[in-house]
Structures are given as C-alpha cells and as structure tokens.
Design a protein around this motif. Structure first.
Motif, PDB file in Angstrom:
ATOM      1  N   LYS A 211      49.492  33.972  -2.649  1.00  0.00           N
ATOM      2  CA  LYS A 211      48.217  34.472  -3.166  1.00  0.00           C
ATOM      3  C   LYS A 211      47.064  33.567  -2.762  1.00  0.00           C
ATOM      4  CE  LYS A 211      50.254  36.825  -7.158  1.00  0.00           C
ATOM      5  NZ  LYS A 211      50.348  36.880  -8.647  1.00  0.00           N
ATOM      6  N   GLU A 212      47.265  32.225  -2.869  1.00  0.00           N
ATOM      7  CA  GLU A 212      46.216  31.295  -2.473  1.00  0.00           C
ATOM      8  C   GLU A 212      45.901  31.429  -0.985  1.00  0.00           C
ATOM      9  OE1 GLU A 212      44.394  28.711  -4.154  1.00  0.00           O
ATOM     10  OE2 GLU A 212      44.967  29.967  -5.859  1.00  0.00           O
ATOM     11  N   ALA A 213      46.929  31.524  -0.142  1.00  0.00           N
ATOM     12  CA  ALA A 213      46.720  31.630   1.305  1.00  0.00           C
ATOM     13  C   ALA A 213      46.017  32.933   1.662  1.00  0.00           C
ATOM     14  CB  ALA A 213      48.061  31.523   2.032  1.00  0.00           C
ATOM     15  N   ALA A 214      46.409  34.035   0.986  1.00  0.00           N
ATOM     16  CA  ALA A 214      45.784  35.318   1.280  1.00  0.00           C
ATOM     17  C   ALA A 214      44.292  35.298   0.941  1.00  0.00           C
ATOM     18  CB  ALA A 214      46.498  36.423   0.506  1.00  0.00           C
ATOM     19  N   GLN A 215      43.932  34.700  -0.177  1.00  0.00           N
ATOM     20  CA  GLN A 215      42.520  34.606  -0.549  1.00  0.00           C
ATOM     21  C   GLN A 215      41.742  33.738   0.440  1.00  0.00           C
ATOM     22  OE1 GLN A 215      42.426  33.193  -4.572  1.00  0.00           O
ATOM     23  NE2 GLN A 215      43.082  35.152  -5.460  1.00  0.00           N
ATOM     24  N   GLN A 216      42.373  32.616   0.884  1.00  0.00           N
ATOM     25  CA  GLN A 216      41.678  31.710   1.783  1.00  0.00           C
ATOM     26  C   GLN A 216      41.466  32.330   3.166  1.00  0.00           C
ATOM     27  OE1 GLN A 216      40.346  28.537   0.911  1.00  0.00           O
ATOM     28  NE2 GLN A 216      39.327  29.131   2.797  1.00  0.00           N
ATOM     29  N   VAL A 217      42.471  33.009   3.704  1.00  0.00           N
ATOM     30  CA  VAL A 217      42.315  33.616   5.027  1.00  0.00           C
ATOM     31  C   VAL A 217      41.296  34.750   4.972  1.00  0.00           C
ATOM     32  CG1 VAL A 217      44.140  35.361   4.866  1.00  0.00           C
ATOM     33  CG2 VAL A 217      43.587  34.339   7.085  1.00  0.00           C
ATOM     34  N   THR A 218      41.205  35.410   3.827  1.00  0.00           N
ATOM     35  CA  THR A 218      40.178  36.443   3.662  1.00  0.00           C
ATOM     36  C   THR A 218      38.787  35.837   3.806  1.00  0.00           C
ATOM     37  OG1 THR A 218      41.635  37.691   2.191  1.00  0.00           O
ATOM     38  CG2 THR A 218      39.282  38.208   2.110  1.00  0.00           C
ATOM     39  N   ALA A 219      38.559  34.683   3.164  1.00  0.00           N
ATOM     40  CA  ALA A 219      37.246  34.027   3.245  1.00  0.00           C
ATOM     41  C   ALA A 219      36.937  33.583   4.670  1.00  0.00           C
ATOM     42  CB  ALA A 219      37.223  32.841   2.286  1.00  0.00           C
ATOM     43  N   TRP A 220      37.919  32.994   5.385  1.00  0.00           N
ATOM     44  CA  TRP A 220      37.676  32.522   6.742  1.00  0.00           C
ATOM     45  C   TRP A 220      37.425  33.687   7.711  1.00  0.00           C
ATOM     46  CZ3 TRP A 220      42.150  28.537   6.132  1.00  0.00           C
ATOM     47  CH2 TRP A 220      41.627  27.361   5.571  1.00  0.00           C
ATOM     48  N   ARG A 221      38.130  34.790   7.532  1.00  0.00           N
ATOM     49  CA  ARG A 221      37.926  35.942   8.444  1.00  0.00           C
ATOM     50  C   ARG A 221      36.529  36.536   8.253  1.00  0.00           C
ATOM     51  NH1 ARG A 221      42.859  38.203  10.617  1.00  0.00           N
ATOM     52  NH2 ARG A 221      41.917  40.292  10.719  1.00  0.00           N
ATOM     53  N   LYS A 222      36.054  36.519   6.999  1.00  0.00           N
ATOM     54  CA  LYS A 222      34.721  37.055   6.748  1.00  0.00           C
ATOM     55  C   LYS A 222      33.635  36.113   7.251  1.00  0.00           C
ATOM     56  CE  LYS A 222      36.012  39.829   2.708  1.00  0.00           C
ATOM     57  NZ  LYS A 222      35.816  40.014   1.227  1.00  0.00           N
ATOM     58  N   SER A 223      33.872  34.790   7.182  1.00  0.00           N
ATOM     59  CA  SER A 223      32.832  33.822   7.518  1.00  0.00           C
ATOM     60  C   SER A 223      32.809  33.453   9.000  1.00  0.00           C
ATOM     61  CB  SER A 223      33.019  32.552   6.687  1.00  0.00           C
ATOM     62  OG  SER A 223      32.956  32.839   5.314  1.00  0.00           O
ATOM     63  N   PHE A 224      33.958  33.439   9.658  1.00  0.00           N
ATOM     64  CA  PHE A 224      34.007  32.890  11.010  1.00  0.00           C
ATOM     65  C   PHE A 224      34.549  33.877  12.043  1.00  0.00           C
ATOM     66  CE2 PHE A 224      34.572  29.305   8.040  1.00  0.00           C
ATOM     67  CZ  PHE A 224      33.361  28.670   8.268  1.00  0.00           C
ATOM     68  N   SER A 225      35.783  34.274  11.889  1.00  0.00           N
ATOM     69  CA  SER A 225      36.395  35.135  12.901  1.00  0.00           C
ATOM     70  C   SER A 225      37.267  36.192  12.232  1.00  0.00           C
ATOM     71  CB  SER A 225      37.239  34.309  13.865  1.00  0.00           C
ATOM     72  OG  SER A 225      37.982  35.149  14.736  1.00  0.00           O
ATOM     73  N   PRO A 226      37.058  37.438  12.553  1.00  0.00           N
ATOM     74  CA  PRO A 226      37.903  38.500  11.965  1.00  0.00           C
ATOM     75  C   PRO A 226      39.334  38.469  12.493  1.00  0.00           C
ATOM     76  CG  PRO A 226      36.420  39.406  13.609  1.00  0.00           C
ATOM     77  CD  PRO A 226      36.019  37.977  13.446  1.00  0.00           C
ATOM     78  N   ASP A 227      39.594  37.635  13.524  1.00  0.00           N
ATOM     79  CA  ASP A 227      40.947  37.545  14.090  1.00  0.00           C
ATOM     80  C   ASP A 227      41.709  36.315  13.607  1.00  0.00           C
ATOM     81  OD1 ASP A 227      40.468  39.851  15.570  1.00  0.00           O
ATOM     82  OD2 ASP A 227      39.490  38.698  17.165  1.00  0.00           O
ATOM     83  N   PHE A 228      41.104  35.536  12.688  1.00  0.00           N
ATOM     84  CA  PHE A 228      41.776  34.309  12.241  1.00  0.00           C
ATOM     85  C   PHE A 228      43.062  34.669  11.481  1.00  0.00           C
ATOM     86  CE2 PHE A 228      42.527  30.493   9.768  1.00  0.00           C
ATOM     87  CZ  PHE A 228      42.240  29.501  10.700  1.00  0.00           C
ATOM     88  N   VAL A 229      44.138  33.905  11.731  1.00  0.00           N
ATOM     89  CA  VAL A 229      45.468  34.180  11.171  1.00  0.00           C
ATOM     90  C   VAL A 229      45.979  32.931  10.457  1.00  0.00           C
ATOM     91  CG1 VAL A 229      47.827  34.901  11.673  1.00  0.00           C
ATOM     92  CG2 VAL A 229      45.937  35.832  13.018  1.00  0.00           C
ATOM     93  N   LEU A 230      46.674  33.130   9.351  1.00  0.00           N
ATOM     94  CA  LEU A 230      47.207  32.018   8.562  1.00  0.00           C
ATOM     95  C   LEU A 230      48.712  32.175   8.406  1.00  0.00           C
ATOM     96  CD1 LEU A 230      46.339  29.490   7.014  1.00  0.00           C
ATOM     97  CD2 LEU A 230      46.162  30.895   4.957  1.00  0.00           C
ATOM     98  N   SER A 231      49.462  31.086   8.681  1.00  0.00           N
ATOM     99  CA  SER A 231      50.924  31.074   8.545  1.00  0.00           C
ATOM    100  C   SER A 231      51.315  30.582   7.153  1.00  0.00           C
ATOM    101  CB  SER A 231      51.550  30.163   9.594  1.00  0.00           C
ATOM    102  OG  SER A 231      51.322  30.674  10.890  1.00  0.00           O
TER     103      SER A 231
END
Length: 942
Positions: A756-776
């Motif tokens: 849940k924490e990772a999903a929320q964080q990758v959501t913020a980064w995709r909106k702020s920087f790159s829509p293609d950013f991926v988190l493992s």
C-alpha cells in the motif's frame, strides 16, 4: 493513698485537669521563649544599625568634602540617631521602631567600649567639619585620622554584634534544653497518668471482663482479686458472690440428675443402636416409645411414632392377624416373650421383612410390651444372592477354581473344564502347576505369592497349557478367603481365555507405537522411551545422548520425483540409521523427515561424535530409488542428559536448537547444544514480540533505491526496501527481522503495508515527474503461500489510486518457484493477468533456475550481486553476466544488474547489453523525499 479519688467520675476529672495543666504550662513556656527570641533579635538588629551608622557617617563626611552642598543628612541628625540607639541598648527603650530591653550585664563592657570609640570618632568628625568652610582640599592626614577613628568604631560595633550573636546562640541553646526538659517532663507525666489509669481502671476492667467471659463459658469457680474501693471493686465483689451462688446451685442439680442419668444411660445404650429399632406398646396396641433407629427404619418422624401410633400401620395387612395374636398373648400373660418374622410397612408404603422380639413388662402400673424390630431384608437378599451365585458358578463362561492354602484344587466350575480341557475328577486334589507353560520363571511366581500373602490378591496375564498341549493366555484374578482367626482358608481364582484379545491388542499397540512407513518407533514410543531413559539414567547416575536429525533437501526430492520415491528414500534412511547404532540404542521417526536417536550409556562425548560422523557419511551416500538416484544430507543437533536438560521437553527443544544451528552453518554437519543457542532463541522471541509491536505502532518505513537505464543514466525505476527503526534497538537490519517475519507469518500484514505504501508513493512520482515511472516491490514466498493474501484487494487498491497495474513490479526469488503450489501459482497468474509485472530476483543463485523460467511470463531478471560485486575485465563473472543477458534477451526478458559499485562494472554491463543498473555507484537506498529531489533534479537537467 487517701488523696487518690475513690470514684471513676473524680478519677476522670483529675485526668482532665492534669492534661489541661500540661497544655497551659507548654503554651506559657513557649510564649516566654518566643518573646525572649524576639527581644534578642531586635537587640542584634540595633547593634547592626550602629555598625552601619559608623560607616555611613564617615562616608557622608568624605562626600561633603568632595561634593559640598550635596543633599546629605546633617551630621547632628546622625549623632542623634547613634545616641538614641546606644541609649536603647544600654538602658532599654525604642530606636528605629524597635523596642528592646537593656543588654545583659555581660555585654555592658563591650557597649561602653563602643561608646568610647564613638566619642573619639565624633571628635574627629567635628574637627574635620570645622575645617570644611575653607573649602580646602582634605588633607591626607585628616583622611587617615577619620578612617582610623571609623575603623576603631567599626571594630567595637563588630565586637558588640559578635557578642550579641554568641549571647543569642546561648539563649537559643538554653531554650532548646528547656524545651527538651519540658518535653520529657510531659512524657513522664503522661506515662505516670497512663500507669495510674491502667492500674486503677483498665486492669480492673480487664479482670472483670475475663471473669464475665469465663462465667459465660460455664466456669463459675473463677474469682476476681480486685482490692480497690471504687465502683469497679464493688462490681468485682458482686460478681464473686454471684459466681459462688451459681456454682453451688449447679452442684446440687448435678447430684439430683446423676441417679436419673445412670438409669437413662443404660436404656439409651440399648436404644441408640444402628441395628434394631426399640419400641414400647401400650395395652391399647399403640406405640408409646420408639427409638431413632425404629423411626429411621419405618420412615416416620420419631415424634409421630411416640404419639400413640397404632400398631396396625406398622405391619402389612396380611400379617396383622398373626402380630395381634402374639401381642395379646403377652399382654394377657399367656407368654412372657416371643420371636417371629413378619413384614413391616414404611411411611411411603414400601414393605420390608423384619424379625420381631418382644417381652411383657410393668409400666406405670400397667402391662406393656418392650421389644426390638430388626430389618432382615438384606439377609434375605443375601440368601437369595447365594442361591443365584451357585447358579452363576455353575453356568458362567468365566472359569473358577478354589484351592486350599497350598494350591491344591478343591473345586472347579464347568467353564474351567471347557477352557483347560480337564474334568473335575482329573484336577481336583492336584496342584494347579499342572497347567504351567514354563514361560514364567521362579521370580514371577515368587512375586505372585508375595502379593497373595501381603495384599490378599493378585491379578495379571499368565501363559498356561491346555490338556491337549495348546498354549493359551488367561487373565487370572486370585482372591484370598480368610478364617475368623485371620488364617488363609482358600484361594479363589477366576480367569478367562484372552489369547485372541491379546493378539489384537499387540497389533493395535504396534500400530500406535511404530511408524507404518519405516517401522521405526514413532513419536509416542519415542516419548515413552525418553522418559524411561531419563529415569534409568537418574537412578544409575549415567549419561545418555539425544540426537535430533533433519534431512537436508528432502522436500526437493519429494516435490521433484513424487511421494512414492520420497517414501522409499525415508525407508532407506531409516535402515541406514539403524545400522549406525547399537541394538540397545533407539532410532525413531518423529514425522516428516525428522528422526531422533537415543544413545544410552555414553562413556565420552567423542563416542557420540563418532556416531554422528558415521551417520553424516552414510546418509550423504547416493540412494538408488525405483526410478532415480538422489543425494541428500542430514543436519544433526546433539544434547546430553543431564547437563543439557533435566526433562524430555528440554532435551528435545535443545537438540532442535542445535540442529538448526547446524543447518545455519551449512548443513551436512552436527552441532552440540550450547546455552547461547537458547539465548539466541530467546532473542528471536523478543524480536518477534517487538516486531508485532512495531506493526501495531507503525515503526516501519520504506527506502527506495533508484534503478537507472544503462543507456541514458536516468532513474526510470526504483526498488522499495523496508526499514525498521525500533525505539530500543535502533535501525534493525532487514536480514535480521525479515526471516523472523516469514517464520511467524507476520510477513503477510507487513507485506500488505509495504504494497500500500509503495502504491501510494509511485502514484505521486508518476503524477509529478514521469507517467512511466515503475516501482519494484519484493514479495516473500510466505506471502504467496499464505491463504491470507488477497490479490483482488491489491488490484482494487491500484484501481482506486488510478494508476495502471504495470506501474508496479512484483519481485520474487527462485525459492518461490521451488516452493510454490497451485494456490500460489494462481495468485501470481492473477496479478500478471491484471498487468502487474514480474521480476525474478537473485537470478543465478537458486536451484535449477533455468528450468523454472518457462512456468511464468517473466518481465525482468535481476543478476545477483554476487556476480557483479567482483566484476572486472579479466574476471570469469564477465562471461557469466554476458551469458545471462543474452539468454534473457532471447527470451524477451529485460535484465537488471544489482550491486553495481564502480564505473568499470557499469561499462562492462553496458557493453554486454544490460538494460538497467542498480547499486551504490548510482545511488544508495534513500528516503522518499531524497529520491523526489533526485527525480526533480533530473527533470530540470533534461
């Protein structure tokens, strides 16, 4: 003591007056002491004023010289103040608003010296002021003269003040002694009052109370010895007279009742028995007396029976005619006594057989009948029971035999002949040893006869021979019958043929105590043997060893080749283990791939170590199964009794800990238990407790390590890494708590939080920087194997955040591929079908890695850091990494290299075609805020 008050009222008044006088004396003394203290304080204060004036006047004189016309007080007013203060100290009076008494005569000389110094000081000042109108500068000699006069006056003032302080201390010391004397005087007076009250009031009251208590308990011989003449003394005299009078009355009554009691006692002794009911019948055939036992027998209250109870209600109607005839015969004097049997009726209507005894007697001038009623229903039932017992003896299927004290047969029943084959005429008169099978030794029969002599009976299984020579097992019970003198009359034996029953029980016992697969003792039999070994070793003060064995890689063999091959492997392991130990030792299978050895009579630890080495070597040899040849090993833990445990639970637990220590050291070896292992286990339990608390208190946080594209060097992905900041332990290494979380199952809720924490964080980064950013996100095999993992909830969470499932990569290890089952495969398939990407972590370190790649559609392979950390141009790892990258690209799988720490490593991997890099050369794991800054900087540079 004629002055002592004679009444309690006057004694009380005297006590109150004494307390009041003490209080008034304390108050007056305290007031005087306070006044004296205030007067001394004022005197010291005025002495201080004089000292202050001596310096003030000199200062103002110099001020007038230096600054003429200043607003200084006139010197005459200062003189007046000094004289006023001096007069108050010498003769008493008021100064500066303080009223004082004359100083003590002892201080008068010091005061006079002070006044002499004052006059000298005053003359010096007056001379100085006489020269002042000329406005000439003050001469050096004049200054010294004034300062010398001032110092002399200051010294005399200080002397007076010091003497006043000493005087004050002496006065306070005297006050303290006066207080202590007054305190002890109060204590003595109070103690005196207490002892007088205790001796004149409390002690007499206690004596009277004790006397009343004894009289209430029936002791009227007690007398009080109070000698005082007040009300208490009068009360004691009255009680003494009353006690003497009552005592005499009781003696008289006791004498009168003694004769009646003797007669009554004889009758009561006969009536109060628990065998027969005593009764008396009047000429009207009514009960006029009934004993308690008769009331109990008939079921009526005794008061009802003694209230002219009619005789007709005591007996059954069919018997009443005979009873009436016998009663009339005694009342009319035809017979003196009679004895007969009849049927009595209880209050509830039930009937029982009785034997009646009755005799005629004179009672209050008339003929009456006294007699006994005995319940003979039990005796009648016994007689009937004996008749039935004779029938049972003759027709029961259980064999019965009666012998004399020497074992010679006196009688048998038909069942004896049916079981043994011997007829009555063939066995009666002979000893029973004719049936002996020879299986039991002399000690067995000696113990049997010893029980018969000491306990009167014996029971157990015994092997005997039928007449036709066939052996059988009988369950025999022998009971001793004694004569009235205690001598043995007969032995009575009862037995049944239990041959088939014992055979079935033996089969059931073996099934319950032996493992059906390996035919080794199972856990239950091991526990029984362990308890016996402990008891035997404790009794003989011997040492034995307990070895706990766990097969290495058995699960892989079982999963790869099937359960039939796994079962055959276990049977061969069992046979090899038995060949390693003595026949007196025990080899048991606890379950699964766990075995245990009990090695008795350990002479030295080296002997046990030799056995362990033999076991390790033999178990490690190849196994030829039905269709395959496999290799396994074993890890062993060794404990010794009694040094490693006083009971079976402790020994087995410690052996288990030692076995796990052997596995941690690399398997295929053994470890001897050390107390530090238990400390480590305790440490793990404490960490498990803290881990649970950490989940509850949200002590965890995520760090993120960037994953860069090799070609561009830009951060395009990141791996979420768990961190734990424990309040007491500080930062805990994931390698310490992740395995514990997996073992305890806490990895499931921890993994839920990470996702849940990772999903929320990758959501913020995709909106702020790159829509293609991926988190493992790392997913433990325990999570996927757990029934508590709900993949649909993960997908709902992703949907709620409005990001595509491909924004997340699920990283699994090759261990997951090895341990997966149908349910875990379905979970992985469900997440992949939704769009979640799949990465295989630590690639190249697992078991038969390549054979599992085709099971799932792998998106990424992560080359393990062990291949990268020592990577340089001349290393063999270059070829391995190139092979992995080529193989992965051929399978349309992208490659991430972990552990990149140098420029050279980056260049080698880039040249080999590696897609992504991860390691300290790019960036160490950082917080979300730090990674946000890195992404922001990269965006600005682009």
């Amino acid at each position: 003591m004629s002055f002592w008050p004679r009444t309690l009222k006057r004694k009380t008044i005297w006590g109150v007056v004494l307390v009041a006088l003490l209080a008034v004396g304390n108050v007056v003394t305290l007031q005087l002491m306070l006044r004296r203290s205030d007067d001394i304080g004022a005197t010291v204060n005025l002495a201080g004023k004089i000292r202050m004036l001596s310096q003030r006047i000199a200062l103002e004189t110099f001020a007038e010289y230096l600054a003429p016309g200043g607003n200084w007080p006139h010197i005459v007013s200062r003189y007046a103040s000094f004289e006023e203060t001096y007069t108050a100290l010498r003769s008493g009076g008021t100064a500066y608003g303080l009223t004082v008494r004359p100083v003590s005569p002892a201080l008068q000389p010091a005061l006079e010296q002070l006044h002499t110094s004052w006059q000298r000081f005053q003359d010096t000042l007056n001379a100085a002021y006489a020269e002042m109108p000329g406005a000439a500068p003050i001469e050096h000699a004049r200054v010294l003269e004034i300062m010398a006069a001032s110092d002399h006056l200051w010294a005399q003032s200080e002397n007076l003040l010091n003497q006043l302080v000493d005087f004050s201390n002496r006065v306070q010391q005297r006050a303290l002694w006066v207080s202590l004397v007054l305190f002890w005087l109060d204590i003595l007076l109070l103690l005196l009052g207490y002892f007088l009250i205790k001796s004149r009031i409390l002690n007499p009251i206690q004596v009277l109370s004790n006397q009343c208590t004894e009289m209430a308990a029936g002791n009227y011989s007690i007398r009080s010895s109070i000698k005082i003449n007040d009300e208490l003394g009068q009360l004691g005299g009255v009680l003494n007279k009353s006690a003497a009078h009552i005592e005499q009355l009781l003696l008289d009554i006791a004498k009168e009742r003694s004769a009646v009691a003797q007669v009554q006692a004889m009758f009561n002794g006969l009536a109060d028995n628990e065998v027969s009911g005593i009764y008396m019948i009047s000429p009207r055939m009514e009960l006029i007396y009934a004993s308690q036992q008769l009331a109990k027998m008939l079921g009526y209250p005794r008061e009802v029976l003694m209230g002219n109870f009619p005789l007709e209600q005591m007996f059954a109607p069919a018997c009443m005619g005979n009873v009436r005839e016998r009663v009339l015969a005694r009342l009319e004097g035809r017979v003196r006594s009679s004895r007969y049997e009849s049927i009595a009726v209880r209050a509830d209507g039930s009937q029982f057989e009785v034997e009646v005894f009755g005799s005629a007697m004179e009672y209050q001038g008339r003929t009456a009948i006294i007699g006994m009623l005995i319940d003979i229903s039990t005796r009648k039932r016994s007689e009937a029971s004996m008749r039935r017992a004779a029938l049972v003896y003759a027709y029961t299927s259980e064999a019965m035999v009666v012998t004399d004290p020497h074992g010679v047969v006196l009688d048998i029943n038909p069942a004896f002949s049916e079981i043994t084959g011997y007829a009555a005429n063939e066995i009666i008169g002979r000893r029973l040893n004719v049936l002996s099978s020879g299986r039991h030794d002399r000690e067995f029969y000696r113990a049997m006869w010893n029980d018969l002599r000491t306990k009167g009976g014996w029971s157990g299984d015994i092997y005997n021979i039928r007449k036709n020579g066939e052996e059988f097992i009988e369950r025999l019970t022998i009971t001793t019958s004694y004569n009235e003198d205690g001598a043995v009359e007969n032995y009575i034996g009862l037995f049944t043929d239990v041959t088939r029953l014992r055979q079935r029980e033996a089969v059931i016992w073996r099934q319950a105590h032996y493992d059906h697969l390996t035919q080794l003792p199972n856990r239950q039999m091991f526990q029984e043997n362990l308890l016996c070994a402990i008891e035997e070793s404790r009794r003989r003060e011997k040492v034995f060893a307990l070895v706990f064995l766990d097969l290495d890689f058995f699960k892989e063999v079982n999963d790869t080749f099937g359960h039939d091959e796994g079962d055959e492997l276990l049977r061969q392991v069992a046979a090899r283990l038995q060949s390693c130990v003595r026949s007196t030792d025990l080899v048991a299978r606890l379950g699964g791939d766990e075995f245990v050895l009990i090695l008795h009579d350990t002479k030295s630890q080296e002997d046990i170590f030799n056995v362990c080495h033999k076991v390790l070597d033999l178990i490690a040899k190849p196994y030829r199964l039905a269709n395959n040849t496999v290799n396994i090993s074993v890890s062993a833990g060794v404990t010794f009794y009694p040094q490693d445990g006083q009971d079976g639970v402790s020994l087995l637990k410690h052996a288990d800990l030692a076995m796990y220590a052997a596995k941690e050291k690399g398997r295929n070896q053994f470890s001897v238990f050390d107390p530090s292992m238990e400390e480590e286990a305790q440490s793990r339990r404490l960490m498990l407790r803290d881990l649970q608390k950490g989940l509850d208190k949200q002590e965890f946080l995520l760090y993120y390590q960037p994953i860069v594209a090799m070609q561009t060097g830009r951060t395009v992905k990141a791996e979420a890494l768990i961190r734990w900041d424990q309040p007491v332990r500080g930062r805990v290494n994931p390698g310490d708590f992740i395995p514990l979380a997996e073992e305890s199952g806490l990895i499931v809720p921890l993994g839920e939080w990470i996702f849940k924490e990772a999903a929320q964080q990758v959501t913020a980064w995709r909106k702020s920087f790159s829509p293609d950013f991926v988190l493992s996100v790392n997913v433990s095999p325990v999570q996927l194997l757990s029934t508590e993992l709900d993949c649909s909830a993960w997908l709902k969470n992703i949907k709620a955040l409005e990001i595509p499932p491909s924004a997340l990569i699920m990283e699994i290890t090759e261990r997951m591929l090895l341990e997966s089952d149908k349910a875990s495969d379905e979970k992985i398939t469900e997440l992949q079908a939704a769009g979640v990407q799949l990465a295989l972590d630590d690639f190249g370190t697992g078991y038969s890695s390549l054979s599992y790649l085709k099971r799932f559609s792998i998106d990424y392979i992560k080359i393990d850091r062990s291949f990268v950390c020592n990577l340089h141009r001349d290393s063999e790892d270059v070829a391995l990494c190139q092979a992995i990258i080529v193989m992965a690209h051929q399978l349309d799988i992208q490659v991430v290299a972990e552990g990149v720490e140098t420029q050279e490593q980056h260049n080698i991997l880039l040249e080999a075609g590696c897609d992504f890099g991860q390691g300290y050369w790019y960036c160490k794991p950082v917080t979300a805020a730090e990674l946000t800054q890195r992404l922001q900087k990269e965006c600005e540079q682009s």
